[in-house]
Structures are given as C-alpha cells and as structure tokens.
Design a protein around this motif. Structure first.
Motif, short mmCIF file in Angstrom:
data_model
loop_
_atom_site.label_atom_id
_atom_site.label_comp_id
_atom_site.label_asym_id
_atom_site.label_seq_id
_atom_site.Cartn_x
_atom_site.Cartn_y
_atom_site.Cartn_z
N THR A 500 1.01 -1.20 -0.04
CA THR A 500 -0.10 0.07 0.06
C THR A 500 0.73 1.14 -0.11
OG1 THR A 500 -1.71 -1.17 1.36
CG2 THR A 500 -1.79 1.29 1.20
N ASP A 501 1.85 1.32 0.76
CA ASP A 501 2.67 2.34 0.95
C ASP A 501 3.59 2.64 -0.71
OD1 ASP A 501 2.08 2.73 3.59
OD2 ASP A 501 4.00 1.67 4.17
N ILE A 502 3.90 1.51 -1.23
CA ILE A 502 4.55 1.47 -2.61
C ILE A 502 3.47 2.19 -3.61
CG2 ILE A 502 5.69 0.56 -4.29
CD1 ILE A 502 6.60 -1.53 -2.32
N LEU A 503 2.32 1.94 -3.56
CA LEU A 503 1.50 2.30 -4.29
C LEU A 503 1.23 3.77 -4.33
CD1 LEU A 503 -1.46 -0.28 -4.88
CD2 LEU A 503 0.09 0.49 -6.53
N SER A 504 1.07 4.06 -2.99
CA SER A 504 0.95 5.56 -2.81
C SER A 504 1.98 6.65 -2.96
CB SER A 504 0.51 5.81 -1.09
OG SER A 504 1.73 5.56 -0.38
N GLU A 507 1.97 7.03 -6.86
CA GLU A 507 0.98 8.17 -7.49
C GLU A 507 1.56 9.25 -7.65
OE1 GLU A 507 -2.14 7.58 -4.94
OE2 GLU A 507 -2.87 5.38 -5.87
N LYS A 508 2.54 9.76 -6.47
CA LYS A 508 3.24 10.93 -6.90
C LYS A 508 4.16 11.18 -7.69
CE LYS A 508 1.99 11.30 -1.87
NZ LYS A 508 2.39 11.40 -0.37
N VAL A 509 5.02 10.04 -8.22
CA VAL A 509 6.07 10.13 -9.24
C VAL A 509 5.64 10.58 -10.51
CG1 VAL A 509 7.93 8.72 -10.25
CG2 VAL A 509 7.35 8.32 -7.71
N GLU A 510 6.76 11.34 -10.92
CA GLU A 510 6.26 12.04 -12.30
C GLU A 510 7.59 11.83 -12.88
OE1 GLU A 510 4.71 15.97 -12.34
OE2 GLU A 510 2.92 15.49 -11.28
N TYR A 511 8.03 10.55 -13.16
CA TYR A 511 9.22 10.54 -13.82
C TYR A 511 9.16 10.68 -15.42
CZ TYR A 511 13.52 8.12 -15.23
OH TYR A 511 14.85 7.55 -15.76
N VAL A 512 10.11 11.14 -15.94
CA VAL A 512 10.14 11.29 -17.31
C VAL A 512 11.13 10.62 -17.93
CG1 VAL A 512 10.66 13.39 -19.19
CG2 VAL A 512 9.38 13.87 -17.21
N TYR A 513 10.86 9.69 -19.11
CA TYR A 513 11.94 8.91 -19.58
C TYR A 513 12.51 9.58 -20.45
CZ TYR A 513 9.46 4.84 -17.36
OH TYR A 513 8.85 3.99 -16.17
N GLY A 514 13.71 9.08 -20.90
CA GLY A 514 14.67 9.67 -21.97
C GLY A 514 15.97 10.28 -21.39
N ASN A 515 16.83 10.62 -22.20
CA ASN A 515 18.15 11.31 -22.13
C ASN A 515 18.12 12.69 -22.42
OD1 ASN A 515 19.29 8.58 -21.48
ND2 ASN A 515 19.53 8.37 -23.68
N SER A 516 17.09 13.38 -22.77
CA SER A 516 17.18 14.76 -23.12
C SER A 516 17.00 15.64 -21.88
CB SER A 516 15.79 15.12 -23.95
OG SER A 516 14.53 14.49 -23.43
N LYS A 517 16.67 15.14 -20.70
CA LYS A 517 16.34 15.95 -19.41
C LYS A 517 17.82 16.09 -18.85
CE LYS A 517 15.61 11.72 -16.87
NZ LYS A 517 15.60 10.68 -17.96
N ALA A 518 17.70 17.13 -18.06
CA ALA A 518 18.97 17.54 -17.39
C ALA A 518 19.66 16.52 -16.46
CB ALA A 518 18.70 18.97 -16.62
#
Length: 525
Positions: A500-504, A507-518
């Motif tokens: 339950t803790d992992i799911l919660s 839900e807040k993670v906004e990971y952006v895939y790819g190598n273009s980010k800083a």
C-alpha cells in the motif's frame, strides 16, 4: 479397446501387455509386410516392419494422442482407398500416402507448427458400435481436422505444404525445396554466415545445378519463403533519446512528444525528398533514427503447445513429482517456496498445469567485440520454467523477447522498451485461446512472470534496487569494484514499505523517460 496403458511408463507390466495387444491388432492390416509406427517419434507418419514397430513402442513410448487406432487393424481397406502403387521409401514412409517425404519429416513439422493432426485430403475411418469398420471413409468436418486461427493460416499452411512436397529437382529423394532451404538456414545460423556469403552460396548452387528450378536466388527471397513458419519479429521505432516508442497510440507520430526529437534519421536533404527542417540538415522520412526488435511472446507460447512432445514436457512439473520423502530436495523451480506461494495465492492459475511460469533475464553486451567501439545491445530473454530441468535451461528453450540497441545502456529507460512485453503479459494473465496437441483440445493459455535473473547493475535497472543490506560485505569492499575511486557504502537501507505504501508513493512520481532531461546531480558521500 482399453488404451489407458498408453499413459503408463514403458516398463510397467500393463504397458507391456497393452503393447502386445496392439501389435496383435495391427498385424491384421499388414501392407507389404509393414504397418504404421505409432511411437512418440514416428507419430503414425512412417511405415516399418512389425518387429521394428514393436521395438519403437517399447523403447520410445506410445504416441499418446493416437487412441482411436483408425490406421491399424483393417489397413488393407485404407490402402484400397489411397491406392497402393506408390511403394515404400528407404525412410519407412509409403510415398503414395504423404507425398514426397525425403530424409526430413516436413509434413510432421508443418502439422505441429499449424496444429494440424492429419494431412489434408486424407481419408479417416471409424468403427461402428459392433466393432466393424464402416465401408466408406468418414471425412470429419474441417473444423475438427484442422485448428487454424485464421483463413490466412490455412492458406499459409497449404503453401508451405506444397513446397515441402515439391522435390528439389527431378529424381532427388532426400530433399524437398523447403527442407533443403531450412538446412541452409540452419548452417547459416550455427556457422555465422554473413548475408553476402549466403547469397554467394545460393548463386553457386544455382549455377552448378541447373536442374534445380524455381529456387530462391538470394537471402531476401529465401527468408520470404520460410517466414511463414512463424519465427518473425516486429521492428518498432524508438526515440533516439529513449523517451518513447512509436507504438500503440503513437504509431503514426513523426516527433517525440517528450523531447521533440525527430523520429527519422538526420541526413543531408535532396530536392524531392519528403523532409522536415532540422537546422542545417534534414530528416528524411522512412529512415528511423532508432529501431528495436520485438519477438511476440504469445505466438511462441502457442507454438510450444502445438507440438505434442513439447506440450507434454510443459506438464512435467505437475506429473513427474518425486515421492513424499523427497519434498525437501530442490531439483526444479516448482519445488521452491516462491512457486508454491504463488500457486497458493493464485489457485485458479495453478489449477491448469499448462499455465506457463516464466523467468526473465537481461544484460548488455558489445556485439562488435571491439573495445574502441561504443555500443551496448540489450537482449531480453524469457525462460519457460514448466519444462523439466534438463530442458528449461537449454539455449534451445530460451525465448528471445526484445533486442534493445544503443550506444549506451538504456538505464531506467529500459521500461520504455519493455512496454510490448508487459502488454502481452497482461493479456496472458487473463488468458488467450490456444490448442493443446498433446490432449487434442483447445484451452485457455495463461502465463505469469515469476522471476528475473540479473547482475546487480541490471537488477537496479529492472527493479529499481539501489540499497543493499547494512551488513552486506560488499558495502566495505569498494576498492574491489574500482581500485582508483572505489568507496565504501555505509548508508542505511530504507525501511521495507508495504504494498500500500509503495502504491501511494508511486502515485506522486512523475518520472520522465529519456536522455534529453538535465543530468542528475552527483551524489555526495
């Protein structure tokens, strides 16, 4: 007639008695001193003298799908329906029954691949209640004889069957066009021939043996001929920065929706090209900048059950158990606590022993074998653990799932490339319709991924594991991992969260895939 003895071990007294009863029954229909051999290997496809058939059944076992002995007993009537002017070949097959056979059982291979239990246009007979055979052949409905998924598979099967029955040249008794081509491809694979060398060999063969007609003249046309056997793969375009796949809802996109990078390779533009502006250079449509290879899983699992032999092997974990006193011996993954706990939590999945348990392994390597060439190809391989221990870890049993190209490791962005596999695994959890050649019935094929096998860097990528136990000896052996910059890892491991803790948290993670980010900030110790 009772055929329950067929399921018994070959050394069991009832099996021996049943074998003798079958031989006595089969002798009633001898044709030129031979009968069809119903052992596991021959599968009623080949003809041998009675003594040879008796020995095959004793040492190789009886073909378990053959319980209605329609090709034995009154074999003389079968021959009258088929015509008996074909004679027999040195390989034990009557040429007038299955067409050209040669040294390879191509008809059996195709019937297993396409889930066809009897050759097309082959008359099938059945007995009346009084035990006598009907005077006329009973041609069963095609839905029973054949189990094609689509009309296209029906056409594909017939096309390949025609190639398997067409002699390589007039007078050739060993190879058909299809079997010879498969042997060439086999040699190409095991000896690592290049495509150019394969083309040169084909040209030499065609120049030297002019009687070989209508044979593929290049690797391209050869591959087109055998691709219908179902060993193909899908090319899926990817963002060069590993942000996304041009797959699913993004199939028709020309530009990455994350970093804005073009889907197409950057080249110098020419007049008339369909191009999009990219500064000084242009991106020509039709030449993708990055391509991954995906090998669909569902067709490959279906193919396992289309062969009666491999379909029987997939039940090994359920049927070939040791005695009560050997329960503590770990000889197969099915003896492990993880397997048993999974079965306990998902009893509907475990009820059918045909449900597939998979392991997944992945690691990167440099295919060019040159230290000064920067490249890292990541294959993703699946292992079907249903098979017995002497088969499941053989390379021939491995299922190649994905090939991820790139100049460097995909890192956490490997999740982008696993999307097609995850999509199929979700479908397989609910089940897909398949045909079991061992039982001769359709069933709901399900599969689940139980384990992953990786080194620690791969483990971190696939499972996002970064911290180890506080008392692990590797934490204080940093110099063994890197003599110059190795440091000890003394940080505390985080507390183990609940599901339950992992799911919660996710839900807040906004990971952006790819190598273009800083690039991330360096970790301070």
């Amino acid at each position: 007639m009772d055929t329950s003895w067929i399921n018994l071990p070959t050394g069991h007294p009832e099996y021996v008695d049943g074998r003798m009863q079958f031989i006595a029954f089969a002798k009633q229909g001898l044709f030129e001193g031979k009968i069809r051999c119903p052992c596991k290997n021959c599968k009623v496809d080949k003809w041998f003298p009675v003594n040879d058939v008796e020995r095959h059944i004793l040492f190789k076992g009886f073909y378990k799908s053959y319980r209605n002995w329609i090709f034995h007993g009154k074999g003389d009537m079968v021959q009258r329906m088929l015509g008996s002017d074909g004679g027999s070949t040195s390989e034990g097959s009557l040429g007038n029954q299955t067409g050209f056979v040669g040294r390879d059982n191509m008809g059996g291979l195709l019937r297993s691949a396409f889930s066809v239990n009897v050759p097309p246009n082959f008359p099938t007979f059945e007995a009346r209640e009084d035990g006598e055979w009907t005077e006329e052949p009973v041609l069963y409905d095609t839905d029973v004889e054949y189990d094609y998924s689509t009309i296209e598979e029906d056409a594909t099967y017939k096309k390949l069957l025609q190639a398997s029955e067409e002699k390589l040249y007039e007078g050739c008794i060993n190879f058909s066009k299809l079997s010879f081509l498969l042997h060439l491809f086999h040699l190409k694979c095991i000896h690592h021939w290049s495509i150019e060398s394969f083309n040169m060999l084909l040209k030499l063969i065609l120049d030297a043996f002019t009687q070989i007609l209508d044979f593929p003249s290049s690797y391209y046309y050869s591959k087109k001929m055998i691709k219908d056997l179902g060993r193909g793969y899908e090319k899926i375009d990817a963002c060069p920065n590993d942000c996304m796949l041009y797959w699913g809802e993004f199939l028709e996109k020309d530009k990455c929706h994350v970093c804005g990078k073009s889907r197409w390779k950057t080249t110098k533009g020419k007049r008339g090209d369909d191009v999009s502006d990219q500064g000084m250079n242009t991106c020509k449509k039709g030449v993708p900048a990055k391509v991954m290879r995906y090998f669909p899983l569902i067709p490959r699992l279906k193919r396992i059950y289309m062969s009666s032999e491999t379909a029987e092997d997939m039940r090994w974990h359920d049927t070939e158990r040791l005695g009560e006193g050997d329960k503590k011996i770990l000889r197969h993954p099915s003896d492990a606590l993880a397997w048993k706990a999974f079965d306990e939590n998902h009893r509907d999945f475990a009820l059918d022993p045909r449900s597939v348990r998979l392991g997944l392994a992945s690691d990167g390597f440099n295919p060019y074998r040159l230290m000064n060439t920067t490249y890292s190809t990541w294959p993703v391989v699946l292992i079907p653990y249903n098979l017995p221990p002497w088969l499941c870890m053989k390379p021939s049993s491995f299922i190649l799932s994905t090939l991820i190209p790139g100049k460097a490791s995909p890192g956490n962005d490997i999740d982008v490339y696993l999307q097609p596999l995850v999509h199929e695994l979700k479908s397989l959890w609910g089940g897909v319709e398949a045909f079991d050649s061992f039982d001769g019935v359709k069933f709901n094929l399900r599969a689940a991924l139980l384990w992953t096998i990786n080194d620690f860097p791969g483990y971190a990528m696939l499972s996002a594991i970064e911290n180890g136990p506080a008392d692990h000896p590797y934490r204080r052996q940093g110099e063994k991992f890197c003599e110059k910059f190795g440091t000890n890892e003394l940080g505390e491991a985080p507390s183990r969260p609940s599901g339950t803790d992992i799911l919660s948290q996710q839900e807040k993670v906004e990971y952006v895939y790819g190598n273009s980010k800083a690039p991330p900030k360096k970790r301070s110790y």
